[in-house]
Design a protein around this motif. Structure first.
Motif, PDB file in Angstrom:
ATOM      1  N   PHE A  62      36.038  39.686  44.704  1.00  0.00           N
ATOM      2  CA  PHE A  62      35.200  40.373  45.676  1.00  0.00           C
ATOM      3  C   PHE A  62      34.734  39.440  46.789  1.00  0.00           C
ATOM      4  N   ARG A  63      35.308  38.270  46.829  1.00  0.00           N
ATOM      5  CA  ARG A  63      34.933  37.298  47.860  1.00  0.00           C
ATOM      6  C   ARG A  63      36.175  36.810  48.581  1.00  0.00           C
ATOM      7  N   ASP A  64      35.964  36.024  49.650  1.00  0.00           N
ATOM      8  CA  ASP A  64      37.067  35.294  50.262  1.00  0.00           C
ATOM      9  C   ASP A  64      36.961  33.868  49.763  1.00  0.00           C
ATOM     10  N   TYR A  65      37.586  33.633  48.622  1.00  0.00           N
ATOM     11  CA  TYR A  65      37.354  32.361  47.944  1.00  0.00           C
ATOM     12  C   TYR A  65      38.089  31.209  48.617  1.00  0.00           C
ATOM     13  N   ILE A  66      37.347  30.169  48.937  1.00  0.00           N
ATOM     14  CA  ILE A  66      37.932  28.914  49.403  1.00  0.00           C
ATOM     15  C   ILE A  66      37.456  27.848  48.419  1.00  0.00           C
ATOM     16  N   PRO A  67      38.387  27.221  47.686  1.00  0.00           N
ATOM     17  CA  PRO A  67      37.975  26.312  46.614  1.00  0.00           C
ATOM     18  C   PRO A  67      36.910  25.312  47.061  1.00  0.00           C
ATOM     19  N   PHE A  68      37.085  24.777  48.255  1.00  0.00           N
ATOM     20  CA  PHE A  68      36.167  23.753  48.734  1.00  0.00           C
ATOM     21  C   PHE A  68      34.731  24.274  48.835  1.00  0.00           C
ATOM     22  N   LEU A  69      34.566  25.544  49.180  1.00  0.00           N
ATOM     23  CA  LEU A  69      33.218  26.093  49.336  1.00  0.00           C
ATOM     24  C   LEU A  69      32.599  26.488  48.004  1.00  0.00           C
ATOM     25  N   GLY A  70      33.400  26.543  46.968  1.00  0.00           N
ATOM     26  CA  GLY A  70      32.882  26.946  45.668  1.00  0.00           C
ATOM     27  C   GLY A  70      32.800  28.454  45.575  1.00  0.00           C
ATOM     28  N   ILE A  71      32.560  28.943  44.353  1.00  0.00           N
ATOM     29  CA  ILE A  71      32.580  30.392  44.148  1.00  0.00           C
ATOM     30  C   ILE A  71      31.419  31.075  44.865  1.00  0.00           C
ATOM     31  N   GLU A  72      30.217  30.532  44.648  1.00  0.00           N
ATOM     32  CA  GLU A  72      29.061  31.182  45.269  1.00  0.00           C
ATOM     33  C   GLU A  72      29.049  30.976  46.787  1.00  0.00           C
ATOM     34  N   GLY A  73      29.646  29.870  47.220  1.00  0.00           N
ATOM     35  CA  GLY A  73      29.614  29.562  48.656  1.00  0.00           C
ATOM     36  C   GLY A  73      30.594  30.384  49.470  1.00  0.00           C
ATOM     37  N   SER A  74      31.551  31.038  48.785  1.00  0.00           N
ATOM     38  CA  SER A  74      32.545  31.800  49.538  1.00  0.00           C
ATOM     39  C   SER A  74      31.990  33.169  49.898  1.00  0.00           C
ATOM     40  N   GLN A  75      32.509  33.687  50.997  1.00  0.00           N
ATOM     41  CA  GLN A  75      31.932  34.912  51.545  1.00  0.00           C
ATOM     42  C   GLN A  75      32.224  36.138  50.683  1.00  0.00           C
ATOM     43  N   TRP A  76      31.221  37.014  50.535  1.00  0.00           N
ATOM     44  CA  TRP A  76      31.348  38.250  49.765  1.00  0.00           C
ATOM     45  C   TRP A  76      32.028  39.302  50.634  1.00  0.00           C
ATOM     46  N   VAL A  77      33.085  39.918  50.131  1.00  0.00           N
ATOM     47  CA  VAL A  77      33.766  40.926  50.950  1.00  0.00           C
ATOM     48  C   VAL A  77      33.874  42.278  50.240  1.00  0.00           C
ATOM     49  N   GLY A  78      33.302  42.383  49.064  1.00  0.00           N
ATOM     50  CA  GLY A  78      33.314  43.669  48.357  1.00  0.00           C
ATOM     51  C   GLY A  78      34.704  44.086  47.916  1.00  0.00           C
ATOM     52  N   TRP A  79      35.035  45.339  48.161  1.00  0.00           N
ATOM     53  CA  TRP A  79      36.294  45.904  47.663  1.00  0.00           C
ATOM     54  C   TRP A  79      37.478  45.673  48.583  1.00  0.00           C
ATOM     55  N   GLU A  80      37.283  44.876  49.613  1.00  0.00           N
ATOM     56  CA  GLU A  80      38.310  44.710  50.637  1.00  0.00           C
ATOM     57  C   GLU A  80      39.702  44.412  50.060  1.00  0.00           C
ATOM     58  N   HIS A  81      39.753  43.444  49.119  1.00  0.00           N
ATOM     59  CA  HIS A  81      41.074  43.058  48.602  1.00  0.00           C
ATOM     60  C   HIS A  81      41.734  44.194  47.829  1.00  0.00           C
ATOM     61  N   PHE A  82      40.922  44.972  47.129  1.00  0.00           N
ATOM     62  CA  PHE A  82      41.473  46.104  46.383  1.00  0.00           C
ATOM     63  C   PHE A  82      42.035  47.147  47.342  1.00  0.00           C
ATOM     64  N   GLU A  83      41.275  47.386  48.413  1.00  0.00           N
ATOM     65  CA  GLU A  83      41.742  48.364  49.406  1.00  0.00           C
ATOM     66  C   GLU A  83      43.064  47.916  50.012  1.00  0.00           C
ATOM     67  N   THR A  84      43.125  46.640  50.401  1.00  0.00           N
ATOM     68  CA  THR A  84      44.366  46.131  50.991  1.00  0.00           C
ATOM     69  C   THR A  84      45.532  46.337  50.028  1.00  0.00           C
ATOM     70  N   PHE A  85      45.266  46.086  48.759  1.00  0.00           N
ATOM     71  CA  PHE A  85      46.335  46.182  47.775  1.00  0.00           C
ATOM     72  C   PHE A  85      46.827  47.621  47.631  1.00  0.00           C
ATOM     73  N   PHE A  86      45.895  48.556  47.474  1.00  0.00           N
ATOM     74  CA  PHE A  86      46.312  49.932  47.202  1.00  0.00           C
ATOM     75  C   PHE A  86      46.851  50.648  48.436  1.00  0.00           C
TER      76      PHE A  86
END
Lengths: 323, 519, 293
Positions: A62-86
């Motif tokens: 549910f985020r735009d994960y960038i390893p360097f920023l860490g999990i909490e530091g990466s931006q929250w994008v909600g369901w975006e990736h699921f929508e793109t996939f389906f």
């Protein structure tokens, strides 16, 4: 130590009964099952540590994960990736290709494993039985890279032994590796070659447990070969078959990546693209771990539903199921 | 149950505990040598950790003489985390997610890197490198350094590679048998392919040869494939074409269409190996050696490899089989295909090198590691141990071959050589090898004059970062399908339209915006 | 017992036996032929490998490929490490799995369904490389051999199958042991385990092969090259065929085909040899009848 076990057991015991457990009952349960709970403790700790704790990382779906920023530091994008996939225009094709390959594996490779195990079980000469068993499980140890390059060698246009043989038989001049019509047969062939022998091991372990007296009794009763297989051998591996079948339905969207990726090329990609290769391209090559995780999560949910569904079905037909 | 059996469980526990102890001890002993920097926050570095891929069979270990020599040379304790090249990308992602990040990492310009760099994960080095404070890090090819940048921001010291590597390799004996000259234009090349197929170049009376040998290319468009080369020679540009100040994708040009028709004719007439779509690139040499095919478009270094293999087969005549020809003239001019000129770069993560003072110190070490003395260590090894110098060449000691392999397969990966390669070249084994090496240099110089660089090499478009792989694959698949005759020109155009609508148009717009900003 | 079967074999049964032998020997041959090619190729010269399409015996015999792999001390060290980690790791993983499977095989265990559901979920969904890496790091297991063993200690698939086998065992034996005053630990050790030898041997093999072939864990968890296992050195050689020109330095030739084949042999043969040892447990099985008697 003791308190830890109790805490574990309470949380474990609590969820079978919806109403709050009575203090006395909990205590009795604990005492009654103390040994079993004690035995299970290391396993429970293992699952909590290495299987569930990392799952907090699944939120990167549910985020735009960038390893360097860490999990909490990466931006929250909600369901975006699921929508793109389906909504991806290739989605129907990916689903179709994935399901077809899964079905082929379920209806061809899986039964062949059982047949092979039964045939091996019918071999009388022990030395022969052991030798054949050892031979057929060898291919399992060759990596897909090696299997695919051996396939390339055998089907090489012009001088591959199988290319020559098949084209002579069919009277054609096909490059089997490039022809979309041959992609699935080749995948199944490789899968059967590589894994059937290995797959028999579980069944042979089950067959080793069959009571020999039953066979003797059946022979005395005049049961033929086929009847003995049908009435003694098969029932004795039935529950193993069902468990494996249930577990396999959960893997229906996982075709494996390496084999298909290595076997696909510009001319067969229309039938070769499956979820796993797609995730590799989009998720891994383009560095989008979040997207790959989102797809993994979506697939897992389908897998869980299928496993629970088939398990429920199995129970309805009075089979044991997996739990 | 027998008493003997009862003993087993306690024994197993003992073994396990034993392992636990040894593992704990050894990890305790080695702690801190592989990761992190020597000093605390803000302090000067006393050690420098570098993460690098290696190709050798076995990576060097901590007591390696080169490691020691480098430590002496640079004044800081250098320690390298060697990672097998095959899984290097996987490892870098995991390392970046942790907090023990090495001080210097070999990185490629992948989407993951660009994201991290733009999020501030790596030091921007543009001004430092241009300042002249680090003379050994001043690039001799500014356009290559530009290409390594992300929209003009340089994040690493690139590892320099030959700018021209592509060439045409032909069966010299076949050319001689047929009385043909070496092809200088793409039309002549076509004619050679035809003659190699139809005119019985090996004189055995059988129709069993073809011209081109093309493998199934692992990359998509713009990845140095024979197809990419042919298209560039036809004048389609290098991935992108600057058409009057505007960037257009190569595959939308007329020259590209002309080139894929040329490629299609080569296949449809049988002048190319029939398994061009599926041949394993690892077996590329086979048809050439076996006398099935006679033309390979690939990097120059394949030519000496082929000569070596012919030596095994026919030592007498080995030197008469391989012809190395420079890049040909196309129908619309002379264009030569360059490489990107670099292979990844040494980037400096901000989470391990925290202050500017530390950064300057790291750059100073990298500068020292690119001195002539260090280059010799990294590329040749230890003089007097595994090699000696004869004239301008290094002569390797055969007894130390394993060490030499480790130097060239691992240590050389740390060499950047941005200001020029000053280590020794390997002494050619025979006069023929020396001639071949000289020919390669001559062709490189000649083709460099006509090199067509990718004008968008340094530009990072957001849409391309997130869907470039799929977009590129769309085109490279369609190209092969067209060549195979599965789709016609209209079908190819359909795919190109799909490329446009599935994000290609956005890529064009974004790149052109960046192009006009930075150009 | 075998004799009893023979005596009652019908002509049709005999015909089946013949066909069965022929089919299985054929299948065995098909399974092994490509492997034999790799074996032959590992002893062939580079020139022969590039010019002959498929062969089972090299024209010119050379052991160069093996000499170059086996010659290094690093390799020998990695081999010993791998054997040790595989041995100890298999023991730990199998023990943990069996210990958890046994209680779960008791239908009346409270919370059993919940635990099984969660186990099934972890089988279908794993959190992925990076989160697992972070946990392993958090636990201080980086650069220890534990990192190669513990994160994969209980395979949910194996757990479910073993649990299922335990569930199938005749209950009477356990009951009678209970009446004799044995606790669960004892029942597991002296009744359940001996009866489950074939399945435990099978999963010992699965776990051993898993550890032996694992290259991802050492790649991710071990910085220190002196701790590396065999696969770390072998994979580099076998996977290199996908290299494109740009990856390599200017003059580095790709690894020879012969070396690749030799590597496949070196990586495979030791674990192949493990099978016949485990096989005797399958054949022995357990004669439930005699235990009963």
């Amino acid at each position: 130590m003791a308190t830890l076990i109790e805490a574990e057991a309470v949380s474990g015991g609590a969820d079978i009964t919806p109403r709050p457990p009575n203090r006395r009952n909990v205590r009795e349960t604990l005492v009654r099952y103390r040994w079993l709970l004690f035995l299970m403790l290391p396993g429970i700790i293992y699952f909590l540590l290495f299987r569930f704790w990392p799952m907090y990382g699944a939120q990167i779906a549910f985020r735009d994960y960038i390893p360097f920023l860490g999990i909490e530091g990466s931006q929250w994008v909600g369901w975006e990736h699921f929508e793109t996939f389906f909504t991806n225009p290739d989605f129907p094709r990916l689903l179709r290709n994935t399901l077809i390959l899964a079905a082929l594996s379920l209806f061809i490779a899986f039964p062949l494993t059982i047949v092979m195990a039964l045939l091996l079980n019918e071999l009388r000469l022990n030395i022969l039985k052991r030798t054949v068993q050892t031979l057929v499980y060898v291919p399992h140890f060759l990596s897909w890279t090696v299997v695919v390059s051996l396939t390339g060698l055998l089907f090489a246009v012009g001088n591959g032994p199988l290319w020559t043989l098949l084209n002579d038989v069919l009277g054609t001049d096909t490059n089997f590796l490039a022809d979309p019509a041959w992609f699935r047969p080749l995948i199944v062939l490789q899968d059967v070659w590589k894994n059937t022998g290995w797959g028999t091991i579980i069944f042979l372990a089950a067959l080793a447990g069959v009571d020999q007296e039953q066979y003797e009794a059946a022979i005395i009763d005049g049961a033929g070969r086929w009847q003995r297989v049908w009435h003694i051998t098969l029932p004795s591996i039935r529950s193993t078959i069902i468990v494996l079948l249930i577990l396999q339905t959960g893997q229906i969207l996982n075709t494996g990546f390496e084999q298909i990726y290595l076997m696909s090329n510009a001319l067969n990609r229309t039938v070769a693209d499956v979820f796993d290769t797609y995730v590799y391209f989009v998720g891994i090559q383009q560095g989008s771990y979040s997207y790959a995780t989102a797809v993994g999560l979506a697939k897992a949910i389908v897998g869980v539903i299928l496993i629970f569904g088939t398990n429920w079905l199995a129970k309805r037909f009075n089979q044991q199921g997996i739990f | 149950m027998t008493p003997r059996k009862r003993l087993r469980a306690p024994l197993a526990i003992l073994t396990v505990t034993g392992l636990a102890l040894t593992a704990a001890c050894s990890s305790g002993g080695d702690e801190g040598d592989g990761d992190g920097n020597g000093g605390g926050e803000g302090d000067a570095l006393s050690s420098l950790s570098i993460m690098s891929p290696y190709f050798a069979a076995v990576p060097p270990e901590e007591d390696d003489p080169i490691d020691q020599a480098l430590t002496e040379l640079t004044g800081v304790d250098i320690s390298v985390q060697w990672v097998p090249n095959t899984d290097y990308g996987e490892r870098t992602n995991v390392v970046l997610a942790g907090d023990d990040i090495p001080d210097v990492m070999v990185m490629g310009k992948t989407p993951a890197f660009v994201q991290t760099a733009e999020a501030g994960g790596f030091w921007e080095l543009t001004d430092y490198l241009n300042s002249g404070d680090y003379p050994n890090l001043v690039s001799e090819n500014p356009e290559v350094q530009e290409a390594t940048s992300v929209n003009g921001h340089v994040y690493g010291v690139y590892r320099s590679r030959d700018v021209i590597r592509h060439c045409i390799i032909l069966r010299a004996d076949w050319l001689a048998n047929l009385g043909l000259e070496q092809p200088q234009t793409v039309e002549e090349l076509y004619e050679v392919a035809r003659a190699f197929t139809e005119d019985d170049p090996d004189g055995n009376g059988a129709d069993d040869t073809y011209g081109f040998i093309n493998p199934a290319w692992p990359g998509s468009i713009g990845s140095g494939s024979p197809y990419d080369a042919l298209e560039l020679w036809h004048g389609a540009g290098n991935v992108w074409l600057d058409d009057g100040g505007e960037l257009v994708p190569s595959f939308t040009t007329d020259a590209w269409m002309e080139a894929v028709e040329y490629e299609r004719d080569l296949v449809q007439n049988g002048y190319t190996n029939p398994d061009y779509a599926t041949m394993d690139p690892a077996t590329w040499n086979e048809p050439f050696l076996n006398g099935q095919g006679g033309i390979i478009i690939d990097v120059q270094s394949r030519a000496p490899q082929l000569v070596e293999l012919f030596r095994e087969q026919d030592p007498e005549n080995a030197e008469s089989y391989v012809a190395l020809v420079g890049q040909p003239e196309g129908p619309h001019g002379t264009f030569a295909m360059p490489t990107s000129g670099y292979s990844n770069f040494l980037a400096i993560p901000r989470s391990s090198v925290e202050t500017e003072e530390q950064l300057e110190q790291v750059l100073q070490v990298l500068n020292d590691m690119n001195s002539t003395e260090a280059q010799i260590l990294l590329n040749n090894g230890i003089e007097g141990d595994n090699f000696t110098v004869e004239g301008e060449y290094a002569v390797y000691n055969e007894d130390r071959q394993d060490f030499t392999d480790q130097v060239s397969g691992a240590w050389a990966q740390l060499g950047t050589n941005v200001a020029g390669y000053n280590a020794y070249a390997t002494q050619p084994a025979t006069p023929y090898d020396e001639e071949l090496a000289q020919l390669r240099l001559d062709l490189q110089a000649e083709d460099l004059e006509n090199a067509v660089f990718n004008p968008a090499a340094s530009l990072a478009s957001e849409t391309y970062q997130s869907s470039g792989t799929q977009l590129d694959t769309l085109i490279s698949d369609a190209r092969i399908q067209f060549i195979a005759g599965q789709i016609d020109e209209a079908g190819l155009q359909d795919v190109i339209d799909r490329w446009h609508s599935q994000g290609g148009d956005q890529v064009i717009a974004e790149l052109n915006e960046l192009y006009s900003e930075l150009g | 017992m075998a004799r009893v079967k023979y005596r009652f074999n019908t002509p049709a049964g005999k015909a089946f036996d013949v066909v069965n032998v022929v089919v299985l020997v054929g299948v065995g041959a098909i399974a092994i032929l490509p492997f034999l090619y790799v074996l032959a190729g590992s002893f062939a010269t580079e020139y022969e490998l590039t010019t002959r399409p498929f062969f089972l015996w090299p024209n010119e015999f050379t052991t160069d490929a093996y000499a170059s792999i086996l010659g290094s001390t690093v390799f020998v060290r990695a081999f010993i490490t791998t054997v040790a980690v595989t041995g100890v790791g298999t023991a730990i993983q199998l023990a943990l799995t069996a210990l958890m499977a046994y209680p779960l095989s008791k239908i009346d265990l409270p919370g059993r369904r919940t635990i099984m559901s969660l186990v099934v979920f972890t089988m279908v969904f794993s959190a992925g490389l990076i989160p697992t890496f972070l946990i392993v790091k958090e636990l201080g297991l980086l650069d220890t051999y534990w990192a190669l063993i513990l994160p994969a200690a209980i395979n949910p698939f194996s757990l479910i199958i073993i649990k299922n086998f335990f569930q199938e065992l005749p209950k009477e034996l356990e009951e009678s042991a209970k009446i004799d005053g044995a606790n669960e630990l004892r029942i597991l050790r002296s009744v359940v385990m001996p009866l489950s030898k074939p399945v435990l041997a099978t999963f010992a093999l699965f776990y051993a092969v898993g550890i032996w072939n694992d290259y991802m864990s050492p790649l991710i968890y071990l910085n220190d090259t002196s701790k590396w296992t065999l696969q770390m050195f072998l994979r580099q050689v076998t996977a290199a065929s996908s290299l494109t020109a740009e990856d390599l330095g200017n003059e580095l030739p790709p690894p020879a085909q012969g070396i690749k084949f030799a590597v496949v042999m070196v990586a495979t043969i030791p674990v192949l040899l493990a099978y016949p040892f485990l096989q005797k447990h399958f054949a022995k099985g357990m004669l439930i009848g005699s235990v009963k008697g």
